[in-house]
Design a protein around this motif. Structure first.
Motif, PDB file in Angstrom:
ATOM      1  N   GLY A 209      10.420 -31.898 -20.039  1.00 19.22           N
ATOM      2  CA  GLY A 209       9.857 -30.451 -20.046  1.00 19.22           C
ATOM      3  C   GLY A 209       9.760 -29.641 -18.640  1.00 19.22           C
ATOM      4  O   GLY A 209      10.056 -30.237 -17.564  1.00 19.22           O
ATOM      5  N   ALA A 210       9.303 -28.601 -18.839  1.00 17.13           N
ATOM      6  CA  ALA A 210       9.048 -27.913 -17.476  1.00 17.13           C
ATOM      7  C   ALA A 210       7.599 -28.340 -17.044  1.00 17.13           C
ATOM      8  O   ALA A 210       6.573 -27.772 -17.105  1.00 17.13           O
ATOM      9  N   THR A 211       7.858 -29.398 -16.002  1.00 13.49           N
ATOM     10  CA  THR A 211       6.728 -30.107 -15.568  1.00 13.49           C
ATOM     11  C   THR A 211       5.612 -29.309 -14.926  1.00 13.49           C
ATOM     12  O   THR A 211       4.478 -29.599 -15.167  1.00 13.49           O
ATOM     13  N   VAL A 212       5.938 -28.381 -14.281  1.00 13.68           N
ATOM     14  CA  VAL A 212       4.993 -27.312 -13.629  1.00 13.68           C
ATOM     15  C   VAL A 212       4.215 -26.717 -14.459  1.00 13.68           C
ATOM     16  O   VAL A 212       2.974 -26.700 -14.595  1.00 13.68           O
ATOM     17  N   ALA A 213       4.803 -26.114 -15.634  1.00 12.79           N
ATOM     18  CA  ALA A 213       4.212 -25.297 -16.746  1.00 12.79           C
ATOM     19  C   ALA A 213       3.166 -26.400 -17.525  1.00 12.79           C
ATOM     20  O   ALA A 213       2.200 -25.869 -17.918  1.00 12.79           O
ATOM     21  N   VAL A 214       3.845 -27.400 -17.747  1.00  6.93           N
ATOM     22  CA  VAL A 214       3.065 -28.382 -18.389  1.00  6.93           C
ATOM     23  C   VAL A 214       1.807 -28.828 -17.862  1.00  6.93           C
ATOM     24  O   VAL A 214       0.791 -28.945 -18.504  1.00  6.93           O
ATOM     25  N   GLY A 215       1.809 -29.257 -16.577  1.00  9.64           N
ATOM     26  CA  GLY A 215       0.727 -29.394 -15.667  1.00  9.64           C
ATOM     27  C   GLY A 215      -0.281 -28.330 -15.514  1.00  9.64           C
ATOM     28  O   GLY A 215      -1.724 -28.461 -15.900  1.00  9.64           O
ATOM     29  N   LEU A 216       0.189 -27.244 -15.528  1.00 14.01           N
ATOM     30  CA  LEU A 216      -0.820 -26.094 -15.453  1.00 14.01           C
ATOM     31  C   LEU A 216      -1.607 -25.975 -16.581  1.00 14.01           C
ATOM     32  O   LEU A 216      -2.509 -25.488 -16.811  1.00 14.01           O
ATOM     33  N   THR A 217      -0.722 -25.967 -17.847  1.00 20.53           N
ATOM     34  CA  THR A 217      -1.282 -25.854 -19.187  1.00 20.53           C
ATOM     35  C   THR A 217      -2.186 -26.812 -19.436  1.00 20.53           C
ATOM     36  O   THR A 217      -3.302 -26.446 -19.924  1.00 20.53           O
ATOM     37  N   LYS A 218      -2.017 -28.051 -18.958  1.00 19.28           N
ATOM     38  CA  LYS A 218      -3.061 -29.148 -19.301  1.00 19.28           C
ATOM     39  C   LYS A 218      -4.435 -28.672 -18.346  1.00 19.28           C
ATOM     40  O   LYS A 218      -5.613 -28.918 -18.949  1.00 19.28           O
ATOM     41  N   TRP A 219      -4.194 -28.345 -17.205  1.00 17.60           N
ATOM     42  CA  TRP A 219      -5.493 -27.924 -16.456  1.00 17.60           C
ATOM     43  C   TRP A 219      -6.207 -26.893 -16.658  1.00 17.60           C
ATOM     44  O   TRP A 219      -7.218 -26.762 -16.991  1.00 17.60           O
ATOM     45  N   ALA A 220      -5.515 -25.695 -17.432  1.00 12.52           N
ATOM     46  CA  ALA A 220      -6.108 -24.563 -17.901  1.00 12.52           C
ATOM     47  C   ALA A 220      -6.969 -24.941 -19.111  1.00 12.52           C
ATOM     48  O   ALA A 220      -8.100 -24.658 -19.217  1.00 12.52           O
ATOM     49  N   GLU A 240      -0.497 -18.766 -15.085  1.00  7.74           N
ATOM     50  CA  GLU A 240       0.816 -18.330 -15.401  1.00  7.74           C
ATOM     51  C   GLU A 240       1.585 -17.611 -14.248  1.00  7.74           C
ATOM     52  O   GLU A 240       2.834 -17.681 -14.142  1.00  7.74           O
ATOM     53  N   GLU A 241       0.718 -16.926 -13.299  1.00 13.93           N
ATOM     54  CA  GLU A 241       1.426 -16.274 -12.153  1.00 13.93           C
ATOM     55  C   GLU A 241       2.086 -17.419 -11.290  1.00 13.93           C
ATOM     56  O   GLU A 241       2.964 -17.365 -10.827  1.00 13.93           O
ATOM     57  N   LEU A 242       1.327 -18.526 -11.442  1.00 10.83           N
ATOM     58  CA  LEU A 242       2.061 -19.774 -10.491  1.00 10.83           C
ATOM     59  C   LEU A 242       3.285 -20.260 -11.227  1.00 10.83           C
ATOM     60  O   LEU A 242       4.229 -20.564 -10.780  1.00 10.83           O
ATOM     61  N   ALA A 243       2.958 -20.486 -12.734  1.00 15.66           N
ATOM     62  CA  ALA A 243       4.224 -20.959 -13.507  1.00 15.66           C
ATOM     63  C   ALA A 243       5.617 -20.179 -13.381  1.00 15.66           C
ATOM     64  O   ALA A 243       6.619 -20.575 -13.171  1.00 15.66           O
ATOM     65  N   ILE A 244       5.145 -18.929 -13.300  1.00 15.83           N
ATOM     66  CA  ILE A 244       6.634 -18.007 -13.306  1.00 15.83           C
ATOM     67  C   ILE A 244       7.388 -17.931 -11.942  1.00 15.83           C
ATOM     68  O   ILE A 244       8.538 -17.395 -11.883  1.00 15.83           O
ATOM     69  N   ARG A 245       6.725 -18.572 -10.938  1.00 18.40           N
ATOM     70  CA  ARG A 245       7.505 -18.773  -9.607  1.00 18.40           C
ATOM     71  C   ARG A 245       8.252 -19.864  -9.534  1.00 18.40           C
ATOM     72  O   ARG A 245       8.764 -20.276  -8.662  1.00 18.40           O
TER      73      ARG A 245
END
Length: 267
Positions: A209-220, A240-245
């Motif tokens: 998966g998209a590891t950054v997006a998955v991790g940020l989703t968990k955190w949120a 989301e601002e972080l994930a799109i980068r």
């Protein structure tokens, strides 16, 4: 002291850090050193860019029956100073649960046999719990004359509701795998012989998966439990601002445009 001496085995492969509790002489209960080793492994995992998911299992017939109280009581006859239990929990069991909760990697638990006390919370704090039908979840604290720790009063009511949490915690009711699945304590219920394959399947899916997006989703999601709607949505906008980068975001958009599966790299 080696990992084998500590009773904690670990290996990294195919994007997954696999941690196995392997203390057959104590039925996989966790002493101080084993707990600290698990904290070290999980805490370091996000810094290893080859790791995109974590799996926790127990060797043999049981996941983890909790803290190794026998080992703890063998440390000497001298009475410790007041506050020793609070300090020990903060440095050990509580730190382990908090580390899993905070790490920005998906953590999967594969549970067979007994998961009790700390072992129960070790499973429930994970992001995806696969339970075998033989699994048994038990909080023996009040039934043994003391009170819950290691996140019991935080995790359990959020999963099963206050009424059921009080029944489980205050009366020491053991919950079998089927009931745990029905009540929302675990994500997936499988036959015992299928547990390994089910855990591997989910781990591979997270690792691709998209590891950054998955991790940020968990955190949120974890932090939104304590927020009102406005603050939760603000938090969503920030992550989301972080994930799109991330490069994986660009790959996801390109794959959608090209009508093909995405090839995420975890970056």
């Amino acid at each position: 002291m080696t990992e084998s001496d500590l009773g904690i085995d670990s290996v990294v492969g195919n994007g997954v850090l696999r941690i196995t509790i392997n203390r057959p002489q104590r039925r996989n209960s966790l002493d101080r050193d084993a707990t600290h080793r698990m904290v070290e492994l999980i805490d370091a995992a996000p810094s290893d860019e080859s790791v995109r998911a974590i799996v926790i299992t127990g060797a043999g017939d049981h996941f983890c029956p909790g803290a190794d109280l026998t080992s703890a009581n063998e440390r000497g006859d001298r009475r410790p100073r007041i506050g020793h239990l609070e300090r020990a929990l903060a440095a050990g069991a509580h730190r382990l649960i908090q580390t899993i909760w905070e790490t920005q990697l998906p953590v999967i638990a594969g549970v067979r046999g007994v998961a009790a006390g700390l072992g129960c919370n070790l499973a429930l704090v994970c992001d995806y719990v696969v339970a075998a039908r033989s699994a048994s979840f038990w909080y023996p604290f009040a039934a043994r004359g003391f009170t819950p720790d290691s996140g019991s009063t935080f995790l359990l009511p959020r999963l099963v509701g206050t009424a059921r949490a009080k029944q489980i915690l205050m009366l020491g009711r053991q919950i079998d795998g089927a009931t745990a699945f029905e009540w929302g304590m675990v994500t997936e219920l499988v036959d015992d012989g299928d547990l390994g394959a089910a855990v591997d399947r989910i781990a591979a899916e997270f690792a691709a998966g998209a590891t950054v997006a998955v991790g940020l989703t968990k955190w949120a999601v974890n932090h939104a439990l304590e927020l009102d709607l406005a603050h939760a949505m603000h938090q969503e906008a920030m992550v989301e601002e972080l994930a799109i980068r991330s490069p994986d975001f660009k790959e996801g958009i390109a794959a959608f445009h090209d009508k093909r599966p995405p090839n995420y790299t975890g970056r």
